[in-house]
Design a protein around this motif. Structure first.
Motif, mmCIF file in Angstrom:
data_model
loop_
_atom_site.group_PDB
_atom_site.id
_atom_site.type_symbol
_atom_site.label_atom_id
_atom_site.label_comp_id
_atom_site.label_asym_id
_atom_site.label_seq_id
_atom_site.Cartn_x
_atom_site.Cartn_y
_atom_site.Cartn_z
ATOM 1 N N LYS A 107 44.251 41.233 6.205
ATOM 2 C CA LYS A 107 43.573 42.428 5.683
ATOM 3 C C LYS A 107 42.931 43.257 6.783
ATOM 4 N N PHE A 108 42.540 42.594 7.875
ATOM 5 C CA PHE A 108 41.892 43.316 8.969
ATOM 6 C C PHE A 108 42.692 43.132 10.252
ATOM 7 N N PRO A 109 43.229 44.200 10.788
ATOM 8 C CA PRO A 109 43.986 44.075 12.035
ATOM 9 C C PRO A 109 43.070 43.692 13.196
ATOM 10 N N ASN A 110 41.811 44.009 13.044
ATOM 11 C CA ASN A 110 40.854 43.786 14.116
ATOM 12 C C ASN A 110 40.350 42.339 14.091
ATOM 13 N N GLU A 111 40.532 41.657 15.186
ATOM 14 C CA GLU A 111 40.183 40.232 15.265
ATOM 15 C C GLU A 111 38.704 39.992 14.971
ATOM 16 N N ALA A 112 37.876 40.850 15.504
ATOM 17 C CA ALA A 112 36.430 40.670 15.319
ATOM 18 C C ALA A 112 36.059 40.768 13.843
ATOM 19 N N GLN A 113 36.737 41.672 13.116
ATOM 20 C CA GLN A 113 36.436 41.830 11.703
ATOM 21 C C GLN A 113 36.896 40.610 10.908
ATOM 22 N N ALA A 114 38.064 40.077 11.270
ATOM 23 C CA ALA A 114 38.550 38.871 10.596
ATOM 24 C C ALA A 114 37.564 37.730 10.825
ATOM 25 N N ASN A 115 37.071 37.619 12.049
ATOM 26 C CA ASN A 115 36.077 36.589 12.344
ATOM 27 C C ASN A 115 34.810 36.780 11.529
ATOM 28 N N GLU A 116 34.454 38.036 11.347
ATOM 29 C CA GLU A 116 33.249 38.335 10.581
ATOM 30 C C GLU A 116 33.398 37.870 9.131
ATOM 31 N N VAL A 117 34.616 38.012 8.585
ATOM 32 C CA VAL A 117 34.848 37.545 7.221
ATOM 33 C C VAL A 117 34.596 36.045 7.140
ATOM 34 N N VAL A 118 35.099 35.306 8.133
ATOM 35 C CA VAL A 118 34.882 33.857 8.146
ATOM 36 C C VAL A 118 33.388 33.557 8.231
ATOM 37 N N GLN A 119 32.753 34.186 9.178
ATOM 38 C CA GLN A 119 31.319 33.959 9.396
ATOM 39 C C GLN A 119 30.519 34.275 8.126
ATOM 40 N N ASP A 120 30.763 35.437 7.547
ATOM 41 C CA ASP A 120 29.975 35.859 6.378
ATOM 42 C C ASP A 120 30.275 34.999 5.156
ATOM 43 N N THR A 121 31.565 34.690 4.967
ATOM 44 C CA THR A 121 31.921 33.880 3.803
ATOM 45 C C THR A 121 31.276 32.502 3.899
ATOM 46 N N MET A 122 31.437 31.867 5.051
ATOM 47 C CA MET A 122 30.910 30.518 5.180
ATOM 48 C C MET A 122 29.387 30.510 5.174
ATOM 49 N N SER A 123 28.781 31.558 5.674
ATOM 50 C CA SER A 123 27.329 31.548 5.650
ATOM 51 C C SER A 123 26.827 31.823 4.219
ATOM 52 N N ASN A 124 27.597 32.567 3.427
ATOM 53 C CA ASN A 124 27.248 32.700 2.004
ATOM 54 C C ASN A 124 27.432 31.375 1.259
ATOM 55 N N VAL A 125 28.465 30.637 1.639
ATOM 56 C CA VAL A 125 28.675 29.325 1.022
ATOM 57 C C VAL A 125 27.448 28.439 1.288
ATOM 58 N N TRP A 126 26.980 28.491 2.514
ATOM 59 C CA TRP A 126 25.789 27.717 2.894
ATOM 60 C C TRP A 126 24.553 28.168 2.121
ATOM 61 N N ARG A 127 24.385 29.455 2.015
ATOM 62 C CA ARG A 127 23.159 29.988 1.415
ATOM 63 C C ARG A 127 23.193 30.041 -0.116
ATOM 64 N N LYS A 128 24.397 30.043 -0.680
ATOM 65 C CA LYS A 128 24.486 30.227 -2.128
ATOM 66 C C LYS A 128 25.067 29.019 -2.858
ATOM 67 N N ALA A 129 25.235 27.917 -2.130
ATOM 68 C CA ALA A 129 25.887 26.741 -2.730
ATOM 69 C C ALA A 129 25.232 26.326 -4.050
#
Lengths: 204, 205, 228
Positions: B60-82
């Motif tokens: 979905k994101f050609p930009n590597e940094a943005q793809a990484n951000e999706v991982v970071q944000d998703t997993m940090s939401n998993v941590w915070r919203k479990a």
């Protein structure tokens, strides 16, 4: 053409066209957007022509720009296209226009509705080139102005805050200075002058 | 990436999950993160989900940094919203998918539409599954920051600009913006104009 | 009883997160009132989720996880984990704050999907009142449209699509009667003239890419654009 006082760096471009002219006290540089309320029948007609054609030209007119000043300085305008329209509470047509480039107005004619048409040529101005240099404080300060003013903010879905020309052009548009001074930023002053001016107001 | 079916049995780690997703295990990890803030369980979840999320995000994101951000944000939401995950309402994969899709949606909107408004959790609530009819949307998450902004947007301000369109700041607005006394702003403007005139004189006289 | 539902492809795109916010909210509002579509959405979401987290596995099951991570990641995953678990913050689910909006002295609850969207000022023409929803989606316009009893929308067509989700009340056009919860998607082949005998509130989305190319009449009589 020699009678025009052109700031160094202003060059004529190829494009020539005949476009409707709308005299308004509005200072707009390339990429600038403003909302206009249209109620006079002749300008309603002009807007409808403009939407199917090539847009129109806002010719900076203000009592402060005296007659002899405009005689010696270049009659220039902002060539705009209509990017949105809506209807105000009072039923008056509102249009959002975006400046494509600056033009020099070479001659003006009127039609039977007293609508002005002008022969224009595009001119280059520093504000239609892009320079991706973040000029930190000016950008940040401008971002705050957008954030604090919804109606301004809504005009610019895309803010090119990392382009120092874009940032400077928007500052010149919104700073509270007389229109004859703003006019001079097109006909007399260079980018450097403009930058020094805005910085000395905003930073210091 | 090259695939080699034959090597599969030798890869103990990746086969431990077997062909099918081990749903009870994922649920248990999530519960453990929710109730005990269990970092080991989270690390397991991370190793299961993160590479897959990264792969999807890259589509979905050609930009590597943005793809990484999706991982970071998703997993940090998993941590915070479990703690908002309810296994009676659905699988852990469905819940994490919702979190990931929402992060992706808000990011795409931010990039394309230039608007950072985080609408996804209103459209796809993370706290409840949509299948429970009566409780749908009952207990959705709200983004605190956004709420602040919305609340702080005063109606009065909208009323003032009604019929007046921002074209230029007033000197008063500029003073407020720069956080300076009006007098200081006026003299700054005068000085700046003065300098311009001097320059003009130098250039043209 | 709700008769009009989003078609399957639209629900799929909704689940995938591929629709613009305006249409996503339209589907969510409808599903909020429609148990059938709720069920469909739940099932598709479950399947898509399963596939998302399985497919990747099948795609790269040859290598062990650590190696795979190193190969695909330019980021340091361990560092990311440490970073995340360092925070003890928990997102609390705030109690739902019901937001309302008034049109002509009638108050309506704003659907949850719209609760954080910015609503524009009310604009009136006759028995119609419109409030734009500021989603910044370029040629897509999203609004709340209120019709007073006996009001109607003049006959019009649109380039592109036009979605109406009925939030309250009812209206009818040449094709029949529509009720609360109906999800009505029209394209440029439809021409219609809706009338609301008892009044209604609608959520509308229209894309009008060719807004300005339709000549003088359209512009000088911008009623269609006013409404949608």
């Amino acid at each position: 053409m020699n009678s025009y006082k052109l700031a160094s760096g202003i060059v004529m471009k190829e494009l020539n066209a005949t476009l409707p002219i709308f005299p308004l006290p509005v200072f707009l540089l390339p990429e600038g957007v403003t909302k206009l309320r249209i109620f006079e029948p002749r300008y309603l007609k002009m807007v409808s022509t403009a939407t199917s054609g090539q847009g129109f030209v806002i010719w900076l007119q203000d009592i402060k720009i005296s007659a002899n000043e405009s005689a010696t300085s270049m009659p220039w305008g902002s060539w705009v296209e209509i990017i949105n329209f809506d209807q105000g509470d009072d039923g008056i047509l509102e249009i959002d226009v975006k400046c494509k480039s600056l033009v020099v107005i070479k001659s003006i004619a009127h039609d039977e509705n007293n609508l002005h048409f002008g022969d224009v040529s595009r001119i280059a101005h520093w504000s239609d080139t892009h320079v991706n240099i973040t000029n930190g404080q000016l950008s940040r300060s401008l971002a705050n102005v957008f954030a604090e003013n919804d109606s301004l903010n809504n005009l610019y879905p895309k803010k090119v805050l990392n382009d120092s020309h874009w940032v400077l052009a928007r500052w010149l548009e919104i700073l509270p200075i007389e229109l004859n001074v703003k006019n001079a930023f097109v006909v007399s002053y260079s980018f450097k002058d403009a930058k020094a001016f805005v910085e000395s107001v905003i930073l210091e | 990436m090259q695939t080699n079916l034959l090597s599969r049995p030798t890869s103990a780690k990746s086969t431990s999950m077997s062909d099918k997703i081990n749903h009870p295990q994922l649920c248990q990890w999530l519960e453990s993160v929710a109730t005990n803030r269990d970092k080991v369980a989270f690390t397991h979840l991370f190793h299961f989900f993160a590479p897959k999320i990264l792969r999807i995000a890259r589509g979905k994101f050609p930009n590597e940094a943005q793809a990484n951000e999706v991982v970071q944000d998703t997993m940090s939401n998993v941590w915070r919203k479990a703690h908002l995950f309810n296994q009676d309402k659905g699988a852990a994969t469905t819940w994490v998918y919702t979190v990931m899709r929402n992060v992706t949606f808000d990011m795409l909107r931010k990039i394309q539409g230039n608007k950072e408004d985080n609408l996804s959790d209103d459209i796809w609530p993370v706290a409840e599954k949509m299948s429970c009819e009566d409780e749908v949307f009952e207990d959705h998450l709200a983004n605190e920051n956004l709420l602040d902004v919305i609340e702080a947007l005063p109606q009065a301000q909208q009323d003032v600009v009604k019929g007046f369109y921002f074209r230029e700041m007033s000197q008063e607005q500029l003073a407020v913006h720069l956080n300076l006394p009006l007098g200081t702003v006026k003299s700054r403007l005068r000085l700046a104009l003065g300098k311009l005139k001097v320059q003009l004189g130098e250039q043209h006289d | 009883m709700i008769n009009h539902h989003p078609k399957f492809e639209l629900i799929q795109a909704f689940v995938n997160g591929d629709l613009p916010a305006s249409l996503s909210a339209g589907v969510a509002i409808h599903a909020d009132m429609c148990p059938v579509c709720q069920q469909t959405i739940a099932q598709i979401t479950e399947q898509v989720a399963e596939a998302s987290f399985e497919e990747e596995y099948l795609d790269r099951f040859i290598v062990d996880d650590i190696e795979a991570l190193d190969a695909v990641a330019v980021i340091d995953f361990d560092h990311m984990i440490d970073d995340i678990v360092e925070s003890s913050d928990i997102s609390v689910a705030l109690p739902k704050v019901e937001k309302t909006i008034s049109f002509n002295d009638k108050t309506y609850t704003i659907p949850t999907a719209l609760s954080n969207m910015e609503l524009g000022k009310h604009a009136h023409i006759g028995k119609l009142t419109r409030s734009r929803i500021q989603l910044n989606e370029n040629e897509i316009h999203t609004s709340l449209l209120h019709i007073q009893p006996g009001g109607g929308v003049p006959e019009h067509t649109h380039k592109g699509f036009e979605l109406t989700v009925l939030l309250e009340g009812s209206f009818h056009d040449e094709s029949g009667e529509y009720v609360k919860g109906d999800f009505i998607m029209l394209d440029s082949s439809h021409q219609h003239h809706p009338i609301s005998t008892n009044g209604c509130l609608c959520y509308t989305v229209a894309n009008d890419a060719l807004h300005f190319t339709q000549g003088i009449n359209k512009l000088l009589n911008p009623i269609g654009s006013f409404i949608y």
